[in-house]
Scaffold this motif. Structure first.
Motif, PDB file in Angstrom:
ATOM      1  N   PRO A 192       6.575   2.232   0.094  1.00  0.00           N
ATOM      2  CA  PRO A 192       6.029   1.569   1.277  1.00  0.00           C
ATOM      3  C   PRO A 192       7.060   1.429   2.387  1.00  0.00           C
ATOM      4  O   PRO A 192       8.270   1.398   2.147  1.00  0.00           O
ATOM      5  N   PRO A 196       6.621  -5.086   1.307  1.00  0.00           N
ATOM      6  CA  PRO A 196       5.461  -5.984   1.228  1.00  0.00           C
ATOM      7  C   PRO A 196       5.285  -6.543  -0.175  1.00  0.00           C
ATOM      8  O   PRO A 196       5.789  -6.001  -1.152  1.00  0.00           O
ATOM      9  N   ASP A 198       2.486  -6.536  -1.821  1.00  0.00           N
ATOM     10  CA  ASP A 198       1.725  -5.513  -2.526  1.00  0.00           C
ATOM     11  C   ASP A 198       2.218  -4.157  -2.051  1.00  0.00           C
ATOM     12  O   ASP A 198       1.933  -3.739  -0.926  1.00  0.00           O
ATOM     13  N   HIS A 199       2.967  -3.476  -2.894  1.00  0.00           N
ATOM     14  CA  HIS A 199       3.587  -2.211  -2.492  1.00  0.00           C
ATOM     15  C   HIS A 199       2.606  -1.056  -2.407  1.00  0.00           C
ATOM     16  O   HIS A 199       2.984   0.056  -2.032  1.00  0.00           O
ATOM     17  N   GLU A 200       1.352  -1.299  -2.729  1.00  0.00           N
ATOM     18  CA  GLU A 200       0.353  -0.242  -2.630  1.00  0.00           C
ATOM     19  C   GLU A 200      -0.427  -0.322  -1.327  1.00  0.00           C
ATOM     20  O   GLU A 200      -1.266   0.537  -1.061  1.00  0.00           O
ATOM     21  N   GLU A 201      -0.150  -1.323  -0.519  1.00  0.00           N
ATOM     22  CA  GLU A 201      -0.846  -1.482   0.750  1.00  0.00           C
ATOM     23  C   GLU A 201       0.045  -1.039   1.904  1.00  0.00           C
ATOM     24  O   GLU A 201       1.273  -1.052   1.805  1.00  0.00           O
ATOM     25  N   GLY A 202      -0.594  -0.664   3.004  1.00  0.00           N
ATOM     26  CA  GLY A 202       0.150  -0.290   4.194  1.00  0.00           C
ATOM     27  C   GLY A 202       0.626   1.151   4.151  1.00  0.00           C
ATOM     28  O   GLY A 202       0.338   1.914   3.223  1.00  0.00           O
ATOM     29  N   GLN A 204       2.845   4.451   3.779  1.00  0.00           N
ATOM     30  CA  GLN A 204       3.672   4.874   2.652  1.00  0.00           C
ATOM     31  C   GLN A 204       4.382   6.191   2.976  1.00  0.00           C
ATOM     32  O   GLN A 204       3.892   7.008   3.754  1.00  0.00           O
ATOM     33  N   THR A 239      -4.775   8.403   5.601  1.00  0.00           N
ATOM     34  CA  THR A 239      -4.295   7.693   4.410  1.00  0.00           C
ATOM     35  C   THR A 239      -3.051   6.864   4.697  1.00  0.00           C
ATOM     36  O   THR A 239      -2.581   6.125   3.828  1.00  0.00           O
ATOM     37  N   GLU A 241       0.028   8.045   5.261  1.00  0.00           N
ATOM     38  CA  GLU A 241       1.124   8.593   4.470  1.00  0.00           C
ATOM     39  C   GLU A 241       1.993   9.524   5.301  1.00  0.00           C
ATOM     40  O   GLU A 241       1.487  10.434   5.976  1.00  0.00           O
TER      41      GLU A 241
END
Length: 251
Positions: A192, A196, A198-202, A204, A239, A241
């Protein structure tokens, strides 16, 4: 008294000049030694980046052949392997004279890569890129970039800012990575921007590593801090990314 002083100077002025020149030469020599020592310390940091997780040997050779860093790479490798007393490159499997090595630098680099492990090779690559001012260093964790010659080429006018997605130099990106998936012999790592909860949000950074160059046995479980050396390939707005084509990945 003035006569004695003038007489003394007329006799000894040559030696005074010699002593002065000698003192200046010593001072310059000391300064050069200190500078070389500092450069070796900085170079040592690049030589030992950490534990290699991934290495794309073909990409290393592509970098040498078409990346515009051939001279820096050849010099770095020849400096590392050294020259024997008979003028031959001191590298197992390579038996050419010094002039021959200079004229066939590709073979020197190719043989060097074939005869050394990944951590040694990527050290040479990093040192060559750094000496040619070809790497922009970014830290995703605190959203910073290291100010160097490579970054200066990408700064936006008076704002003095740069976007990682627009960098066309090689990039060395640090961050919190994790394995996001495996398919078709390729392992995908995501990291990320920022740190954050939550490392799966935002947004990347996405790195796709082919299985042939991946050292599965050293890939940590869960999240881990690592650095990826590669080229920015694309920005996927849908996405969120930033895709980086990796040359190497290490802790």
């Amino acid at each position: 008294m003035d006569v004695d002083r003038a007489l003394w100077w007329s006799v000894w002025w040559v030696w005074a000049v010699v002593w002065l020149v000698t003192a200046l030469a010593i001072a310059v020599s000391v300064a050069l030694v200190v500078l070389a020592w500092r450069q070796r310390r900085r170079r040592g940091a690049a030589d030992l980046p950490g534990l290699t997780i991934y290495l794309d040997e073909k990409a290393v050779m592509d970098l040498y052949q078409v990346g515009g860093y051939g001279d820096a790479m050849t010099k770095e490798v020849v400096d590392r392997v050294g020259v024997n007393k008979d003028g031959k490159i001191a590298l197992k499997g390579l038996d050419v004279g010094l002039e021959g090595a200079r004229s066939s630098g590709r073979e020197v680099v190719k043989t060097y890569i074939e005869n050394h492990d990944g951590i040694t090779v990527i050290g040479a690559v990093l040192a060559a890129l750094e000496s040619a001012h070809g790497v922009v260093h970014a830290d995703l964790r605190d959203l910073t970039m290291v100010r160097n010659v490579a970054l200066d080429k990408h700064l936006d006018g008076d704002q003095r800012t740069a976007r990682l997605r627009k960098v066309d130099s090689y990039v060395s990106v640090k961050g919190w990575f994790r394995v996001a998936g495996e398919a078709g012999g390729t392992t995908t790592f995501l990291a990320p921007f920022g740190d954050p909860d939550d490392h799966e949000e935002g947004a990347q950074v996405r790195v796709d590593c082919h299985g042939q160059g991946l050292r599965d046995e050293v890939v940590p479980d869960g999240r881990f801090q690592a650095r990826c050396l590669g080229k920015v390939q694309s920005w996927r707005a849908t996405t969120g990314e930033l895709v980086i084509r990796p040359i190497a990945m290490f802790q």
